[in-house]
Design a protein around this motif. Structure first.
Motif, PDB file in Angstrom:
ATOM      1  N   ARG A 275      40.857  41.187  42.301  1.00  0.00           N
ATOM      2  CA  ARG A 275      40.201  42.075  41.346  1.00  0.00           C
ATOM      3  C   ARG A 275      40.366  41.496  39.947  1.00  0.00           C
ATOM      4  O   ARG A 275      41.409  40.915  39.633  1.00  0.00           O
ATOM      5  CB  ARG A 275      40.849  43.459  41.348  1.00  0.00           C
ATOM      6  CG  ARG A 275      40.620  44.288  42.587  1.00  0.00           C
ATOM      7  CD  ARG A 275      41.283  45.647  42.408  1.00  0.00           C
ATOM      8  NE  ARG A 275      41.166  46.460  43.601  1.00  0.00           N
ATOM      9  CZ  ARG A 275      40.140  47.242  43.876  1.00  0.00           C
ATOM     10  NH1 ARG A 275      39.119  47.296  43.031  1.00  0.00           N
ATOM     11  NH2 ARG A 275      40.107  47.955  44.973  1.00  0.00           N
ATOM     12  N   LYS A 276      39.387  41.685  39.120  1.00  0.00           N
ATOM     13  CA  LYS A 276      39.542  41.280  37.725  1.00  0.00           C
ATOM     14  C   LYS A 276      40.501  42.243  37.039  1.00  0.00           C
ATOM     15  O   LYS A 276      40.597  43.412  37.407  1.00  0.00           O
ATOM     16  CB  LYS A 276      38.183  41.256  37.027  1.00  0.00           C
ATOM     17  CG  LYS A 276      37.274  40.167  37.557  1.00  0.00           C
ATOM     18  CD  LYS A 276      35.970  40.097  36.798  1.00  0.00           C
ATOM     19  CE  LYS A 276      35.116  38.939  37.329  1.00  0.00           C
ATOM     20  NZ  LYS A 276      33.810  38.855  36.654  1.00  0.00           N
ATOM     21  N   ARG A 277      41.208  41.742  36.044  1.00  0.00           N
ATOM     22  CA  ARG A 277      42.216  42.556  35.358  1.00  0.00           C
ATOM     23  C   ARG A 277      41.607  43.832  34.795  1.00  0.00           C
ATOM     24  O   ARG A 277      42.213  44.906  34.865  1.00  0.00           O
ATOM     25  CB  ARG A 277      42.858  41.721  34.245  1.00  0.00           C
ATOM     26  CG  ARG A 277      43.476  40.412  34.731  1.00  0.00           C
ATOM     27  CD  ARG A 277      43.865  39.521  33.559  1.00  0.00           C
ATOM     28  NE  ARG A 277      44.285  38.196  33.992  1.00  0.00           N
ATOM     29  CZ  ARG A 277      43.466  37.157  34.136  1.00  0.00           C
ATOM     30  NH1 ARG A 277      42.172  37.291  33.880  1.00  0.00           N
ATOM     31  NH2 ARG A 277      43.931  35.985  34.531  1.00  0.00           N
TER      32      ARG A 277
ATOM     33  N   GLU B  58      40.620  30.755  37.821  1.00  0.00           N
ATOM     34  CA  GLU B  58      39.446  31.625  37.788  1.00  0.00           C
ATOM     35  C   GLU B  58      38.707  31.651  39.131  1.00  0.00           C
ATOM     36  O   GLU B  58      37.958  32.589  39.410  1.00  0.00           O
ATOM     37  CB  GLU B  58      38.494  31.192  36.668  1.00  0.00           C
ATOM     38  CG  GLU B  58      39.012  31.501  35.270  1.00  0.00           C
ATOM     39  CD  GLU B  58      39.328  32.983  35.060  1.00  0.00           C
ATOM     40  OE1 GLU B  58      38.504  33.831  35.447  1.00  0.00           O
ATOM     41  OE2 GLU B  58      40.412  33.283  34.524  1.00  0.00           O
TER      42      GLU B  58
ATOM     43  N   PHE C  41      39.036  34.805  41.323  1.00  0.00           N
ATOM     44  CA  PHE C  41      38.283  36.024  41.018  1.00  0.00           C
ATOM     45  C   PHE C  41      36.818  35.889  41.421  1.00  0.00           C
ATOM     46  O   PHE C  41      36.046  36.819  41.257  1.00  0.00           O
ATOM     47  CB  PHE C  41      38.370  36.331  39.519  1.00  0.00           C
ATOM     48  CG  PHE C  41      39.778  36.502  39.017  1.00  0.00           C
ATOM     49  CD1 PHE C  41      40.380  37.757  39.009  1.00  0.00           C
ATOM     50  CD2 PHE C  41      40.511  35.416  38.568  1.00  0.00           C
ATOM     51  CE1 PHE C  41      41.681  37.924  38.551  1.00  0.00           C
ATOM     52  CE2 PHE C  41      41.815  35.566  38.110  1.00  0.00           C
ATOM     53  CZ  PHE C  41      42.400  36.824  38.107  1.00  0.00           C
TER      54      PHE C  41
END
Length: 460
Positions: free
Chosen positions: A172-174, A262, A265
């Motif tokens: 999940r993205k932050r 990256e 994600f």
């Protein structure tokens, strides 16, 4: 909705070779149509990006004005949060449109399992794919605890053995985790609940200082666990469980550092992990480090055999709908996934008045959701298939209970077909002893035949 009872499938002869060939033959036609839809969506995403840029400029000007006027600090924070949510909504809209555009470039038929927890989804997929428990983990006998922590997608890759699958975890993205915390915290703050004096976190870095400390998480977890609903709050228990999962002392966010790769994600890439590490990222009951709160989805590549049929199919297992899984927070994500599939099969147990009432309520509630999410779920009746999994008593399942409830569900017309079978071996149903593998094979091949027919309809 067509109702298919045990007598309809027990002696049925499956023309599996013919069905597989039909799936293969239609794959190119499906792809051609979807590529046209993908181009439309790509053009839409460009327009959304332009609108978002315009909105961002307007909000930047609004923030400058806000900094100069005499407004309380609390109101400034609330307005700033509102502005951030507006941009975030546009970003999510842009992202979902781009994702859907990519989806329609895919020739594969996407099939998703969903339903309440502990109903047999993983057991069905395990029989369907013939994968071992280490890859598709189903619950232990007599356990009612949530197990599957995130959406798992199974892809056929020739030559990759089940004892050594290729597994990629997508994080999940932050900002997505931040949003989940803020959404639940804002609701629970109506009871006076705060985390370190806050009713929201403006930045990931503020939240990360807590998530990195086991001691801080333990203290917050205990406070959440003891929280009482003194005033009515919509979805109170669901929001409470969402925060409990995130602030569980064993939850591990160490991989979400600022210098994180990256690729982890990216839904097209992800982080490669070993089979032995899979429970850590997916099992909600894992006894050690729990990383399922940081996981968006898991992709598993393995040779699924079946004479090449799986070359044109993606299979997705989802965690069960329940309060413990995150309630409405998770359901919104699930409904988005359901809107982005070719077929979805739900599994609910029945066999006595208690579970039968629960099953019928599940479909009553889902019918309401279809009505309230027309843009996402407007065609669910076209691509939804219901499986009733009889729960066994001493004498077997109460077949009359199941038949009566199945007729009521049938009248709602929220699916193409409703199948009655069993997801345990040698289950007793009236005069029949049910063969689990035969039932699973029948449902899959019958469903696939209908999916191929349904793809002649518009995808959206």
């Amino acid at each position: 909705m067509e109702l298919k009872r045990p007598e309809d499938w027990i002696n049925a002869k499956l023309e599996t070779c013919t069905i597989q060939n039909v799936v293969k033959a239609n794959a190119n036609e499906i792809k051609t149509r979807r590529i046209g839809k993908a181009k439309e969506l790509e053009a839409t995403s460009v327009r959304i990006a332009q609108e978002k840029e315009t909105l961002s400029h307007l909000l930047d000007n609004a923030k400058n004005v806000l900094s100069r006027i005499n407004v309380s600090e609390q109101n400034k924070v609330a307005l700033s949060l509102l502005m951030s949510k507006l941009v975030e909504s546009y970003s999510k809209y842009e992202h979902s449109t781009k994702t859907l555009a990519k989806r329609f470039q895919n020739a594969k038929i996407r099939v998703i399992a969903f339903g309440s927890k502990s109903q047999g989804k993983s057991s069905f997929i395990k029989s369907f794919t013939k994968l071992p428990d280490e890859i598709v983990a189903s619950k232990k006998a007599n356990s009612n605890a949530d197990k599957t922590g995130t959406t798992c997608m199974f892809f056929h890759k020739k030559g990759v053995p089940a004892n050594n699958p290729q597994i990629f975890v997508v994080f999940r993205k932050r900002e997505d985790i931040l949003r989940l915390v803020n959404d639940s915290l804002s609701m629970l703050s109506q009871t006076g609940f705060k985390i370190n004096g806050k009713t929201s976190f403006l930045q990931w870095s503020e939240l990360k200082t807590i998530l990195d400390s086991k001691e801080k998480k333990q203290k917050i977890f205990d406070n959440i666990k003891n929280l009482q609903q003194d005033t009515p709050v919509g979805g109170f228990f669901a929001h409470k469980e969402t925060l409990k999962n995130i602030f569980d002392p064993q939850s591990d966010y160490s991989e979400l550092e600022d210098n994180a790769n990256e690729d982890y994600f990216d839904k097209e890439k992800g982080k490669p992990i070993s089979k032995s590490d899979l429970p850590m990222y997916n099992d909600m009951q894992h006894s050690g480090s729990k990383r399922f709160p940081i996981v968006s989805e898991i992709h598993i590549y393995v040779d699924l055999e079946r004479d090449g049929m799986f070359e044109n199919i993606e299979i997705c297992d989802t965690k069960g709908i329940s309060i413990e899984a995150g309630g409405s927070s998770w359901e919104e994500e699930l409904y988005s996934e359901l809107g982005n599939c070719d077929a979805a099969f739900s599994i609910q147990m029945d066999g006595n008045p208690g579970v039968g009432q629960s099953a019928t309520k599940f479909y009553e509630d889902f019918n309401k959701e279809i009505s309230n999410h027309k843009d996402t779920l407007h065609d669910m009746g076209l691509k939804h298939y219901i499986i009733i999994n009889p729960v066994m008593g001493v004498e077997g399942a109460n077949s009359k209970e199941i038949e009566d409830n199945a007729e009521r569900i049938k009248d709602s017309n929220i699916a193409q077909s409703l199948y009655i079978g069993a997801l345990i071996e040698n289950a007793k149903y009236g005069d029949y002893t049910l063969d689990m593998q035969k039932f699973v094979d029948f449902v899959i091949y019958d469903m696939i035949q209908q999916i191929v027919v349904n793809t002649n309809f518009p995808d959206l």
